[in-house]
Design a protein around this motif. Structure first.
Motif, PDB file in Angstrom:
ATOM      1  N   ALA A  74       0.759  -1.319  -0.185  1.00  0.00           N
ATOM      2  CA  ALA A  74       0.079  -0.122  -0.034  1.00  0.00           C
ATOM      3  C   ALA A  74       0.925   1.238   0.066  1.00  0.00           C
ATOM      4  O   ALA A  74       0.319   2.438  -0.523  1.00  0.00           O
ATOM      5  CB  ALA A  74      -1.002  -0.155   1.237  1.00  0.00           C
ATOM      6  N   SER A  75       2.014   1.373   0.612  1.00  0.00           N
ATOM      7  CA  SER A  75       2.839   2.425   0.736  1.00  0.00           C
ATOM      8  C   SER A  75       3.788   2.527  -0.362  1.00  0.00           C
ATOM      9  O   SER A  75       4.499   3.623  -0.601  1.00  0.00           O
ATOM     10  CB  SER A  75       3.759   2.348   2.151  1.00  0.00           C
ATOM     11  OG  SER A  75       4.548   1.103   2.121  1.00  0.00           O
ATOM     12  N   GLN A  76       3.844   1.756  -1.297  1.00  0.00           N
ATOM     13  CA  GLN A  76       4.733   1.883  -2.643  1.00  0.00           C
ATOM     14  C   GLN A  76       4.307   2.846  -3.595  1.00  0.00           C
ATOM     15  O   GLN A  76       3.127   2.850  -3.813  1.00  0.00           O
ATOM     16  CB  GLN A  76       5.072   0.450  -3.209  1.00  0.00           C
ATOM     17  CG  GLN A  76       5.919  -0.495  -2.460  1.00  0.00           C
ATOM     18  CD  GLN A  76       6.155  -1.837  -3.085  1.00  0.00           C
ATOM     19  OE1 GLN A  76       5.482  -2.819  -3.236  1.00  0.00           O
ATOM     20  NE2 GLN A  76       7.250  -1.620  -3.931  1.00  0.00           N
ATOM     21  N   ARG A  77       5.130   3.407  -4.213  1.00  0.00           N
ATOM     22  CA  ARG A  77       4.699   4.378  -5.518  1.00  0.00           C
ATOM     23  C   ARG A  77       5.017   3.478  -6.796  1.00  0.00           C
ATOM     24  O   ARG A  77       6.007   2.780  -6.686  1.00  0.00           O
ATOM     25  CB  ARG A  77       5.552   5.463  -5.352  1.00  0.00           C
ATOM     26  CG  ARG A  77       5.188   6.569  -4.000  1.00  0.00           C
ATOM     27  CD  ARG A  77       5.940   7.860  -4.181  1.00  0.00           C
ATOM     28  NE  ARG A  77       5.646   8.508  -5.206  1.00  0.00           N
ATOM     29  CZ  ARG A  77       4.369   9.371  -5.337  1.00  0.00           C
ATOM     30  NH1 ARG A  77       3.914   9.508  -4.014  1.00  0.00           N
ATOM     31  NH2 ARG A  77       4.470  10.210  -6.235  1.00  0.00           N
ATOM     32  N   SER A  78       4.136   3.859  -7.635  1.00  0.00           N
ATOM     33  CA  SER A  78       4.339   2.957  -9.041  1.00  0.00           C
ATOM     34  C   SER A  78       3.880   3.717 -10.217  1.00  0.00           C
ATOM     35  O   SER A  78       2.957   4.644  -9.994  1.00  0.00           O
ATOM     36  CB  SER A  78       3.462   1.707  -8.871  1.00  0.00           C
ATOM     37  OG  SER A  78       3.605   1.166 -10.109  1.00  0.00           O
ATOM     38  N   ASP A  79       4.345   3.469 -11.313  1.00  0.00           N
ATOM     39  CA  ASP A  79       3.986   4.007 -12.713  1.00  0.00           C
ATOM     40  C   ASP A  79       2.451   3.732 -12.788  1.00  0.00           C
ATOM     41  O   ASP A  79       1.794   4.156 -13.689  1.00  0.00           O
ATOM     42  CB  ASP A  79       4.886   4.030 -13.862  1.00  0.00           C
ATOM     43  CG  ASP A  79       6.081   5.044 -13.584  1.00  0.00           C
ATOM     44  OD1 ASP A  79       5.879   5.835 -12.556  1.00  0.00           O
ATOM     45  OD2 ASP A  79       7.328   4.459 -14.047  1.00  0.00           O
ATOM     46  N   HIS A  80       2.148   2.430 -12.184  1.00  0.00           N
ATOM     47  CA  HIS A  80       1.018   1.649 -12.617  1.00  0.00           C
ATOM     48  C   HIS A  80      -0.509   2.438 -12.191  1.00  0.00           C
ATOM     49  O   HIS A  80      -1.358   2.179 -12.682  1.00  0.00           O
ATOM     50  CB  HIS A  80       1.163   0.306 -12.369  1.00  0.00           C
ATOM     51  CG  HIS A  80       2.045  -0.551 -13.129  1.00  0.00           C
ATOM     52  ND1 HIS A  80       2.847  -1.519 -12.744  1.00  0.00           N
ATOM     53  CD2 HIS A  80       2.547  -0.153 -14.276  1.00  0.00           C
ATOM     54  CE1 HIS A  80       3.651  -2.075 -13.627  1.00  0.00           C
ATOM     55  NE2 HIS A  80       3.508  -1.134 -14.683  1.00  0.00           N
ATOM     56  N   GLY A  81      -0.221   3.041 -10.844  1.00  0.00           N
ATOM     57  CA  GLY A  81      -1.193   3.510 -10.074  1.00  0.00           C
ATOM     58  C   GLY A  81      -0.952   3.695  -8.421  1.00  0.00           C
ATOM     59  O   GLY A  81       0.235   3.773  -8.320  1.00  0.00           O
ATOM     60  N   LYS A  82      -1.876   3.755  -7.700  1.00  0.00           N
ATOM     61  CA  LYS A  82      -1.688   4.357  -6.548  1.00  0.00           C
ATOM     62  C   LYS A  82      -2.512   3.897  -5.530  1.00  0.00           C
ATOM     63  O   LYS A  82      -3.868   3.722  -5.833  1.00  0.00           O
ATOM     64  CB  LYS A  82      -1.390   5.726  -6.322  1.00  0.00           C
ATOM     65  CG  LYS A  82      -2.340   6.697  -6.763  1.00  0.00           C
ATOM     66  CD  LYS A  82      -1.938   7.962  -6.737  1.00  0.00           C
ATOM     67  CE  LYS A  82      -3.151   8.918  -7.424  1.00  0.00           C
ATOM     68  NZ  LYS A  82      -2.724  10.429  -7.265  1.00  0.00           N
ATOM     69  N   GLU A 120     -11.447  -8.031 -13.637  1.00  0.00           N
ATOM     70  CA  GLU A 120     -10.952  -7.965 -14.689  1.00  0.00           C
ATOM     71  C   GLU A 120     -11.160  -6.720 -15.702  1.00  0.00           C
ATOM     72  O   GLU A 120     -12.022  -6.191 -15.754  1.00  0.00           O
ATOM     73  CB  GLU A 120     -11.692  -9.216 -15.387  1.00  0.00           C
ATOM     74  CG  GLU A 120     -11.247 -10.529 -14.808  1.00  0.00           C
ATOM     75  CD  GLU A 120     -12.141 -11.874 -15.512  1.00  0.00           C
ATOM     76  OE1 GLU A 120     -12.836 -11.704 -16.167  1.00  0.00           O
ATOM     77  OE2 GLU A 120     -11.478 -12.836 -15.379  1.00  0.00           O
ATOM     78  N   HIS A 121      -9.897  -6.634 -16.415  1.00  0.00           N
ATOM     79  CA  HIS A 121     -10.264  -5.475 -17.465  1.00  0.00           C
ATOM     80  C   HIS A 121     -10.580  -4.102 -16.785  1.00  0.00           C
ATOM     81  O   HIS A 121     -11.511  -3.471 -17.139  1.00  0.00           O
ATOM     82  CB  HIS A 121     -11.072  -5.832 -18.649  1.00  0.00           C
ATOM     83  CG  HIS A 121     -10.579  -6.894 -19.452  1.00  0.00           C
ATOM     84  ND1 HIS A 121     -11.401  -8.015 -19.327  1.00  0.00           N
ATOM     85  CD2 HIS A 121      -9.517  -7.013 -20.100  1.00  0.00           C
ATOM     86  CE1 HIS A 121     -10.841  -8.981 -20.161  1.00  0.00           C
ATOM     87  NE2 HIS A 121      -9.688  -8.377 -20.677  1.00  0.00           N
ATOM     88  N   PRO A 122      -9.737  -3.655 -15.584  1.00  0.00           N
ATOM     89  CA  PRO A 122     -10.180  -2.497 -15.124  1.00  0.00           C
ATOM     90  C   PRO A 122      -9.637  -1.345 -15.916  1.00  0.00           C
ATOM     91  O   PRO A 122      -9.164  -1.409 -16.856  1.00  0.00           O
ATOM     92  CB  PRO A 122      -9.162  -2.744 -13.790  1.00  0.00           C
ATOM     93  CG  PRO A 122      -7.956  -3.245 -14.269  1.00  0.00           C
ATOM     94  CD  PRO A 122      -8.497  -4.455 -15.153  1.00  0.00           C
ATOM     95  N   THR A 123     -10.589  -0.211 -15.655  1.00  0.00           N
ATOM     96  CA  THR A 123     -10.445   0.981 -16.074  1.00  0.00           C
ATOM     97  C   THR A 123      -9.538   1.972 -15.582  1.00  0.00           C
ATOM     98  O   THR A 123      -9.615   2.410 -14.231  1.00  0.00           O
ATOM     99  CB  THR A 123     -11.827   1.660 -16.380  1.00  0.00           C
ATOM    100  OG1 THR A 123     -12.555   0.696 -17.102  1.00  0.00           O
ATOM    101  CG2 THR A 123     -11.947   2.944 -17.434  1.00  0.00           C
ATOM    102  N   ALA A 124      -8.720   2.792 -16.459  1.00  0.00           N
ATOM    103  CA  ALA A 124      -7.777   3.747 -15.720  1.00  0.00           C
ATOM    104  C   ALA A 124      -8.683   4.783 -15.222  1.00  0.00           C
ATOM    105  O   ALA A 124      -9.540   5.253 -15.749  1.00  0.00           O
ATOM    106  CB  ALA A 124      -6.599   4.257 -16.705  1.00  0.00           C
ATOM    107  N   GLY A 125      -8.151   5.321 -14.017  1.00  0.00           N
ATOM    108  CA  GLY A 125      -8.944   6.289 -13.450  1.00  0.00           C
ATOM    109  C   GLY A 125      -9.927   6.235 -12.433  1.00  0.00           C
ATOM    110  O   GLY A 125     -10.789   7.157 -11.915  1.00  0.00           O
TER     111      GLY A 125
END
Length: 667
Positions: A74-82, A120-125
């Motif tokens: 939960a505390s990690q930062r990522s280019d994939h999301g947050k 499955e197939h989540p949507t960005a944002g």
């Protein structure tokens, strides 16, 4: 082509997920609080196992889409999301073209120790929710796994085939079974009854976790051979409690059939008529509602506080064709103490009457105003009692004669009588007249007092116009050898002339037509009638015959023996004027005729020279029958006639006492 196949795959997967959700929904939330509202979007809540914490588990499960998965605390930062919403949700970033694959394949959110939220197939944002914990509350995100996927070539999958009877159904999908394959069977459609089964990837003992999950909550693990065979055989009738039923609808993934298969003993339904009665609430008790037992009943809010009750047939029954199946029912609560029907009878209104009498001594009457004040009771919702309301008043007015006692209080009656204004005597030369009137005042029975009042009134132009003109010198005069009438006049005091040349001069012919000249000034000289001052010259009573002057009775000869001349403006003055004596230079023509005899020509009339019928001169320019001419001033002919009658008595005969001497040639 990859993009088209990708869209078709997503559509197929979405359809499978929607169908599976119909079955999963009542199962995955077992043991969780039904009243908890999750923050974020909920996918499939799948039971957590230690295996589901591993990236490899999900990559193997979604190998068909070449899944590449990543795990983050939960505390990690990522280019994939947050992690978002204070640790309660996970939100993915937009998918980058430089990343492997072509879409987000899977998002797994772990929180608590019961479930994973699998999308499955989540949507960005989009913020996706963490699962519930053991306490039935939404947990904080402990870690999350996100997988990238590559859209596979879409296989040409045949539609499932179906073998259905009243005991079991067998579905052949024509491919290996996958998570989400499902069967929905609807029976007794009018009541919306349904049983279903679907392939779940979280069944203990199943190959790769795959197994069948049924609508009664039971499960059946699948072997690798069963999964590979792609066939589901299910004894669905074991889940149907009814002795007889009709299978009206079967759905296998996106394939729908409507078999209308009748099973069991089918009896003729009993025809029943539902009934509903109610009694409204009263001031003492609540109302009652009675529903017939031969129907199933549901209720829903209606309009204006009503409740709508609707009847549905019970098993084995149908409603009569003319049966009423819906009733709006008002509230049956006990009436409030403030309701109209629950209040005690109101007391009678209070009425108060007052009178006010005004004595009018002048009119000898009394005016009586009667005021009626009514106070109606109003209901007080705080004390639950009737209280006096706002008073209203109505006035009525009546008149009557004064009583003797009232008459004694009145002062004596005063009467005032006023006469009309009366003109005094005025004389010519006055511009105003004094008027008088009497004012008689009587107080009670006392002797009347009389007062005479006066005032001045300006005389009108019509009144002043009855006065004569004021004469100056009026006489015949000689200008060389030509006779003229010389005159001077003054208007009466206060009279305003209508123009600068207001005078009309009339030579009165006692036996014929008068000689009239208009538009003359108040003083001047006027050529004598019959005379001319141009060649050939002429004198009244004379004419030219063969170049010689000869006496005649014509050419105004009647003016030679003394003539009355009248001067008119509206005021009038008349006097007698004598023609010049025979010895006067202008009285007669020279003996023998003019020095150069000529034939007389007609004289052109002017304001001073009237036109005539003879070629000599001096014919009247305007003649009347001896009546007074009216010129300007706006004075009525009646007033003019009256003025003429008044002036007739004052006509003076003025004899010319001296004659003008023949003027010297130098003049």
């Amino acid at each position: 082509m990859p993009e088209a196949r990708h869209k078709k795959t997503l559509k197929a997967l979405a359809g499978a997920l929607i169908a599976a959700a119909l079955v999963v929904a009542p199962l995955v939330t077992a043991g969780a609080s039904a009243t908890t509202t999750l923050k974020g979007v909920e996918g499939q809540m799948q039971t957590w196992t230690p295996q589901t914490n591993q990236v490899g588990y999900w990559e193997k499960l979604y190998a068909a889409h070449d899944a590449k998965c990543y795990k983050y605390d939960a505390s990690q930062r990522s280019d994939h999301g947050k992690v978002t919403d204070g640790g309660k949700t996970v939100t993915l970033n937009a998918y980058q073209d430089s990343w492997p694959g072509d879409h987000w394949e899977l998002l797994v959110i772990k929180g608590g120790s019961l479930y994973n939220n699998v999308i499955e197939h989540p949507t960005a944002g989009v913020a996706y929710a963490s699962p519930l914990n053991k306490g039935g509350q939404q947990s904080d995100v402990s870690h999350w796994i996100v997988c990238k996927g590559t859209t596979p070539e879409e296989p040409q999958t045949p539609n499932p085939t179906q073998d259905l009877d009243c005991v079991a159904v067998t579905i052949d999908y024509g491919r290996a079974l996958t998570n989400g394959d499902h069967i929905n069977i609807t029976y007794n459609e009018a009541k919306g009854k349904q049983v279903n089964a679907y392939v779940d990837l979280n069944v203990a003992g199943g190959w790769n976790g795959l197994g069948l999950r049924f609508s009664d909550g039971t499960t059946k693990p699948l072997t690798q051979a069963q999964v590979t065979a792609g066939t589901i055989s299910w004894a669905y009738s074991a889940l149907i409690p009814d002795a007889s039923y009709t299978v009206s609808f079967v759905q296998t993934n996106q394939t729908d059939t409507y078999p209308n298969l009748e099973c069991g003993v089918v009896d003729e339904p009993e025809v029943v008529t539902p009934t509903l009665t109610y009694t409204p609430g009263t001031c003492l008790v609540e109302g009652t509602l009675t529903l017939s037992a031969n129907a199933d009943w549901t209720s829903a809010p209606g309009e204006d506080g009503f409740t709508v009750w609707t009847a549905a047939p019970k098993d084995g029954t149908v409603f009569a064709a003319d049966a009423t199946i819906s009733w709006p029912v008002p509230t049956l609560a006990k009436l409030s103490a403030d309701a109209d029907d629950c209040r005690p009878a109101p007391p009678a209104p209070t009425v108060k009457t007052t009178e006010k009498t005004t004595v009018d001594c002048t009119a000898t009457k009394a005016v009586v105003v009667t005021t009626t004040t009514t106070t109606e009771p109003v209901w007080d919702v705080e004390t639950h009692a009737w209280v006096p309301g706002k008073p209203t008043s109505v006035d009525t007015t009546a008149e009557r004669a004064l009583t003797p006692e009232e008459m004694e209080t009145c002062p004596p009656v005063t009467t005032v009588e006023t006469s009309e204004w009366t003109d005094g005597v005025w004389a010519c030369g006055d511009t105003a007249v004094v008027q008088t009137r009497t004012v008689t005042t009587t107080i009670g029975d006392a002797e009347p007092t009389v007062v005479t009042e006066t005032r001045n009134r300006d005389l009108t132009q019509a009144e002043i116009g009855t006065c004569p003109l004021v004469p100056g010198d009026i006489e015949s005069v000689c200008v060389g050898d030509v006779p003229y009438l010389g005159y001077t006049l003054t208007l009466p005091a206060g009279f305003v002339a209508p123009s600068a040349n207001p005078v009309t001069i009339t030579f009165l012919n006692p036996e014929g037509e008068d000689y009239v000249v208009t538009g003359q000034p108040l003083s001047g000289e006027l050529l004598w009638p019959g005379a001319s001052d141009g060649e050939p010259k002429m004198w009244p009573g004379w004419e030219l015959v063969d170049g010689e002057y000869a006496q005649t009775d014509g050419n105004f000869a009647w003016t030679r023996q003394g003539v009355t001349v009248r001067f008119d403006v509206n005021p009038t003055y008349s006097t007698e004027v004598e023609y010049p004596e025979a010895s006067a230079e202008c009285a007669n023509p020279p003996i023998g005729g003019p020095e150069t005899p000529t034939t007389p020509t007609e004289q052109t009339p002017t304001d001073d020279t009237p036109s005539g019928d003879t070629p000599t001169a001096g014919t009247p320019a305007d003649a009347s029958s001896g009546d007074l001419a009216t010129t300007g001033g706006g004075v009525s002919p009646l007033l003019v006639a009256a003025g003429g009658a008044t002036l007739a008595a004052g006509i003076a005969v003025v004899a010319i006492a001296a004659y003008r001497r023949r003027r010297a040639a130098s003049e």
